[in-house]
Enzyme design. Sequence first.
Site, PDB file in Angstrom:
ATOM      1  N   TYR A   1       0.797  -1.231   0.000  1.00 21.34           N
ATOM      2  CA  TYR A   1       0.000   0.000   0.000  1.00 21.34           C
ATOM      3  C   TYR A   1       0.831   1.283   0.000  1.00 21.34           C
ATOM      4  CZ  TYR A   1      -3.660  -3.315   1.116  1.00 21.34           C
ATOM      5  OH  TYR A   1      -4.526  -4.377   1.082  1.00 21.34           O
TER       6      TYR A   1
ATOM      7  N   HIS B   1      -9.123   0.932  -5.692  1.00 19.97           N
ATOM      8  CA  HIS B   1      -8.228   0.095  -4.887  1.00 19.97           C
ATOM      9  C   HIS B   1      -6.806   0.563  -5.104  1.00 19.97           C
ATOM     10  CE1 HIS B   1     -11.452  -2.599  -3.784  1.00 19.97           C
ATOM     11  NE2 HIS B   1     -11.843  -2.546  -5.049  1.00 19.97           N
TER      12      HIS B   1
END
Length: 154
Positions: free
Chosen positions: A24, A101
């Site tokens: 991430y 996402h």
Amino acid sequence: MSNTIFVLNGPNLNLLGEREPAIYGTTTLADIHRACIERAAPLGFEIDFRQTNFEGELIEAVHAARREACGIIINPAGYTFTSVALLDALKMYAGPKIELHISNVHARESVYHNSLISRVATGIMIGFGARGYELAIEAMAGMVQAPAAIGKAS
């Protein structure tokens, strides 16, 4: 028409910057919030930015968007793959919806491959990291007529 884009974030995204940085990145949710506001302003939009770890609160935010938002950008996180209730709430929102996402979910384990939310999304932004939020705002601007764009067409 409202000029507010709801940017909704699901569970565990409050830990961005700490949580699995190899997947991430190190950008925090606060960094993303600031970037969204900075990108939206010159396009004539305001941002209502929310994060919750609770499914019901995320659904309530979608309900609020029905009255207050010209579009929804949603990173449902883990609810992407499990929440029929969130899917149903998004079905009731008539404006454009972008599913977002940070990671490329299709390059990850198979549990991340079947999005319920994609079935009702107008568009999908996957795998662009934290920059995906800014790209989604630009895409949303193309889906709705922003106040700054009124009268600028030649």
